[in-house]
Design an enzyme around this catalytic site. Structure first.
Site, mmCIF file in Angstrom:
data_model
loop_
_atom_site.group_PDB
_atom_site.id
_atom_site.type_symbol
_atom_site.label_atom_id
_atom_site.label_comp_id
_atom_site.label_asym_id
_atom_site.label_seq_id
_atom_site.Cartn_x
_atom_site.Cartn_y
_atom_site.Cartn_z
ATOM 1 C CB CYS A 40 1.836 4.845 -10.834
ATOM 2 S SG CYS A 40 1.797 3.385 -11.869
ATOM 3 C CE LYS B 254 -8.104 -1.508 2.253
ATOM 4 N NZ LYS B 254 -8.797 -0.350 1.635
ATOM 5 C CD GLU C 103 1.682 10.351 -7.569
ATOM 6 O OE1 GLU C 103 1.394 10.147 -6.372
ATOM 7 O OE2 GLU C 103 1.874 9.437 -8.389
HETATM 8 P P1 NAD Z 1 -3.397 5.241 -1.002
HETATM 9 O O1 NAD Z 1 -2.017 5.016 -0.545
HETATM 10 O O2 NAD Z 1 -4.189 6.315 -0.357
HETATM 11 O O3 NAD Z 1 -4.277 3.924 -0.827
HETATM 12 C C1 NAD Z 1 -3.909 2.692 -1.435
HETATM 13 C C2 NAD Z 1 -4.504 1.546 -0.642
HETATM 14 O O4 NAD Z 1 -3.911 1.525 0.652
HETATM 15 C C3 NAD Z 1 -6.014 1.655 -0.409
HETATM 16 O O5 NAD Z 1 -6.588 0.374 -0.509
HETATM 17 C C4 NAD Z 1 -6.103 2.160 1.012
HETATM 18 O O6 NAD Z 1 -7.296 1.793 1.647
HETATM 19 C C5 NAD Z 1 -4.917 1.448 1.642
HETATM 20 N N1 NAD Z 1 -4.377 2.065 2.859
HETATM 21 C C6 NAD Z 1 -4.365 3.371 3.222
HETATM 22 N N2 NAD Z 1 -3.768 3.519 4.415
HETATM 23 C C7 NAD Z 1 -3.371 2.287 4.833
HETATM 24 C C8 NAD Z 1 -2.688 1.794 5.981
HETATM 25 N N3 NAD Z 1 -2.271 2.596 6.963
HETATM 26 N N4 NAD Z 1 -2.447 0.464 6.054
HETATM 27 C C9 NAD Z 1 -2.832 -0.368 5.071
HETATM 28 N N5 NAD Z 1 -3.500 0.033 3.969
HETATM 29 C C10 NAD Z 1 -3.753 1.359 3.838
HETATM 30 O O7 NAD Z 1 -3.303 5.452 -2.586
HETATM 31 P P2 NAD Z 1 -4.471 5.875 -3.588
HETATM 32 O O8 NAD Z 1 -4.739 7.333 -3.382
HETATM 33 O O9 NAD Z 1 -5.582 4.886 -3.496
HETATM 34 O O10 NAD Z 1 -3.763 5.645 -5.007
HETATM 35 C C11 NAD Z 1 -3.029 6.607 -5.694
HETATM 36 C C12 NAD Z 1 -1.531 6.403 -5.494
HETATM 37 O O11 NAD Z 1 -1.132 5.117 -5.941
HETATM 38 C C13 NAD Z 1 -0.693 7.383 -6.280
HETATM 39 O O12 NAD Z 1 0.345 7.874 -5.486
HETATM 40 C C14 NAD Z 1 -0.125 6.532 -7.414
HETATM 41 O O13 NAD Z 1 1.062 7.006 -7.987
HETATM 42 C C15 NAD Z 1 0.050 5.224 -6.741
HETATM 43 N N6 NAD Z 1 0.139 4.132 -7.718
HETATM 44 C C16 NAD Z 1 1.361 3.537 -7.949
HETATM 45 C C17 NAD Z 1 1.487 2.532 -8.902
HETATM 46 C C18 NAD Z 1 2.837 1.906 -9.198
HETATM 47 O O14 NAD Z 1 2.854 0.873 -9.848
HETATM 48 N N7 NAD Z 1 3.939 2.473 -8.758
HETATM 49 C C19 NAD Z 1 0.370 2.118 -9.627
HETATM 50 C C20 NAD Z 1 -0.851 2.739 -9.381
HETATM 51 C C21 NAD Z 1 -0.954 3.739 -8.404
#
Ligand code: NAD
Length: 505
Positions: free
Chosen positions: A301, A192, A399
């Site tokens: 990240c 997804k 962040e």
């Molecule tokens: P997000 O958490 O908003 O969304 C990530 C994914 O989760 C999306 O596909 C979204 O549709 C899905 N999602 C949202 N709510 C959900 C739920 N209740 N159940 C299941 N899926 C759900 O994150 P974002 O804004 O897309 O990405 C940015 C974040 O990702 C930042 O905090 C960044 O630091 C983090 N990130 C971490 C790493 C790492 O390796 N630690 C790498 C890249 C990004």
């Protein structure tokens, strides 16, 4: 407009043609399909707000169809030999390489990331597949644990169908980082992707299918996180969720998976410190500090978003950073000269801009930037340098996920460690010093899953990747990935010599 930008725009328009017309649906059981959901949302490019495509939001039935396809395909896929899986994964890497320009161009228009970084992201996606391809034949390997009259040995077995849920920053590369080890381990996948950047996930699903991976081994369901993502994490046939995204979403993933006892791997947010001591090689440190916050729009990240700099060199070092920040090239992501493109979405820009108000309110100084870029249309933000910060301020704790660096001075090692560790996150840390003992003391004392000494984020695929505290649970990379996607089974064989306990005998 430069000739290179014009040519890239033309190529990107051709690459995007395949997404025009019917809304983007799902990829289930080896076929693209529209799905059963009636809700449709728009996917617009952050570059100029133009409509890239409409996307169908997968409903419970779509998620169920994808999970069933993954479940049906699992038995044959787990029995496919390691060398056969290796060959298929290398074939996927070949196809990614052959289409790397197309992938990079589409990714730029979908996310706003500059082409100079995205062209490497497509190549890294191929590398991820090659790396795990070569490990597929050994993925089931275990340990021999002999005892006096028994031989214990372990084998690893693939978990089953797993969910992969990815964010919008570098979506293609991050998808491969999860899907490649899952396939190498013998798992099947339902992916997804993020609703703000769904395009390259469909390319990956098609490439996997074209490479000859059987239908149902990799499935894709598009949709909104709270609905489609949630249904996937709650599905009883999905054995585990590999998630990359925000820490708050990570908590939801944990609780949503609890009733079905799902294994969960979380790669979450960060507020990573880069600690620069006065004895560091300051030229190299300067390059790394600037690169680690302003590349990839700071939407990364592992970005080093807090600069902890020793007070004795603070003013000189910060002046050099400010000079670089003012010269960063903000522009169209497809212009090869561009270093910073638009942020992914207007809503994300609003979040980033809100921190400039917070900074003013907290008494920090906006040394460079601090505004929306006028005249470029999309959600462009000026690369920003915030100075005069203290560790307790929100700009030093939260962040921001944009090209925004918060500078905090420190006095000595103990002070640096105290500030570095005084946040809820613990993903990465960077240390710059020529004193080996001090580097070791900081590396061992800092709360982080990964520490780079005298280096920017330099990835080595066998090394573990992941965070502690609110930055995540679990590790990816090398054999660590197989620990997540596989179960370890212990088998105990008797020599036939030990005394078997006797009851009622
Ligand atoms: P997000 O958490 O908003 O969304 C990530 C994914 O989760 C999306 O596909 C979204 O549709 C899905 N999602 C949202 N709510 C959900 C739920 N209740 N159940 C299941 N899926 C759900 O994150 P974002 O804004 O897309 O990405 C940015 C974040 O990702 C930042 O905090 C960044 O630091 C983090 N990130 C971490 C790493 C790492 O390796 N630690 C790498 C890249 C990004």
């Amino acid at each position: 407009m430069s000739a290179a930008l014009a040519s890239n725009l033309e190529k990107a328009a051709r690459a995007l043609e395949r997404f025009r017309g019917a809304p983007l649906g799902h990829f289930i059981g080896g076929r693209r399909e529209r799905g059963r959901g009636t809700e449709v949302f728009e996917n617009r490019s952050p570059v100029d707000g133009s409509l890239l495509c409409k996307v169908v939001c997968g409903n419970d039935e779509d998620v169920d169809a994808a999970a069933q396809a993954a479940k049906t395909a699992f038995d044959a896929w787990r029995k496919t030999t390691g060398p056969a899986r290796r060959a298929l994964l290398h074939r996927i890497a070949d196809l990614i390489e052959a289409r790397s320009e197309e992938i990079a161009l589409i990714e730029c228009l979908d996310t706003g990331q500059a082409l100079r970084f995205m062209s490497k992201a497509a190549e890294r996606g191929a590398e991820n597949f090659r790396f795990f391809a070569d490990r597929a034949p050994g993925s089931a390997d275990g340990l021999a644990l002999p005892a006096a009259e028994h031989l214990n040995y372990t084998v690893r077995e693939p978990l089953g169908p797993v969910a992969v849920i990815t964010p919008w920053n570098t979506p293609f590369m991050l998808s491969t980082w999860k899907i490649a080890p899952a396939l190498a381990a013998g798992c099947t996948v339902v992916h997804k992707p993020a609703e703000w950047s769904p395009l390259t996930a469909m390319l990956l699903a098609e490439i996997v299918s074209e490479a000859g991976v059987p239908p149902g081994v990799v499935n894709l369901v598009n949709g909104i996180g709270e609905r489609t993502g949630r249904a996937l994490t709650e599905h009883p046939d999905i054995r585990a969720t590999a998630f990359i995204g925000e820490s708050s979403t990570g908590s939801l993933i944990l609780s949503q998976g609890a009733p079905t006892l799902k294994r969960v791997h979380l790669e979450l947010g960060g507020k990573n410190p880069v600690i620069v001591f006065d004895d560091a090689d300051l030229d190299r440190a300067l390059d790394a500090v600037v690169f680690m916050i302003y590349s990839l729009n700071g939407e990364r990240c592992t970005s080093a978003s807090r600069l902890l700099v020793q007070r004795s060199i603070h003013d000189r070092f910060v002046a050099r950073i400010a000079e670089r920040v003012r010269r960063l090239k903000v522009g169209h992501p497809l212009d090869p000269a561009t270093e910073i493109g638009p942020l992914v979405h207007e809503r994300h820009l609003e979040k980033v801009l809100s921190y400039f108000e917070v900074a003013r309110g907290e008494g920090a100084e906006i040394r460079c930037g601090g505004r929306r870029v006028a005249g470029l249309g999309g959600p462009y933000v000026e690369p920003t340098l915030l100075t005069g910060a203290r560790g307790a301020m929100r700009i030093a704790q939260e962040e921001i996920f944009g090209p925004v660096l918060t500078v905090i001075p420190f006095d000595d090692e103990a002070d640096a460690l105290r500030i570095a560790n005084d946040v809820r996150y613990g993903l990465a840390a960077y240390v710059w010093t020529e004193n080996a003992g001090r580097a070791l003391r900081i590396a061992h004392g800092v709360d982080a899953g990964m520490v780079w000494v005298n280096s920017e984020n330099n990835r080595h695929l066998p090394a573990p990747f992941g965070g502690i505290k609110a930055s995540g649970i679990g590790r990816d990379g090398g054999d660590y990935s197989f620990d997540f996607y596989m179960e370890t089974k212990n088998i105990c064989l008797a020599h036939g010599t030990h005394r078997v306990p006797k009851l009622a005998g």
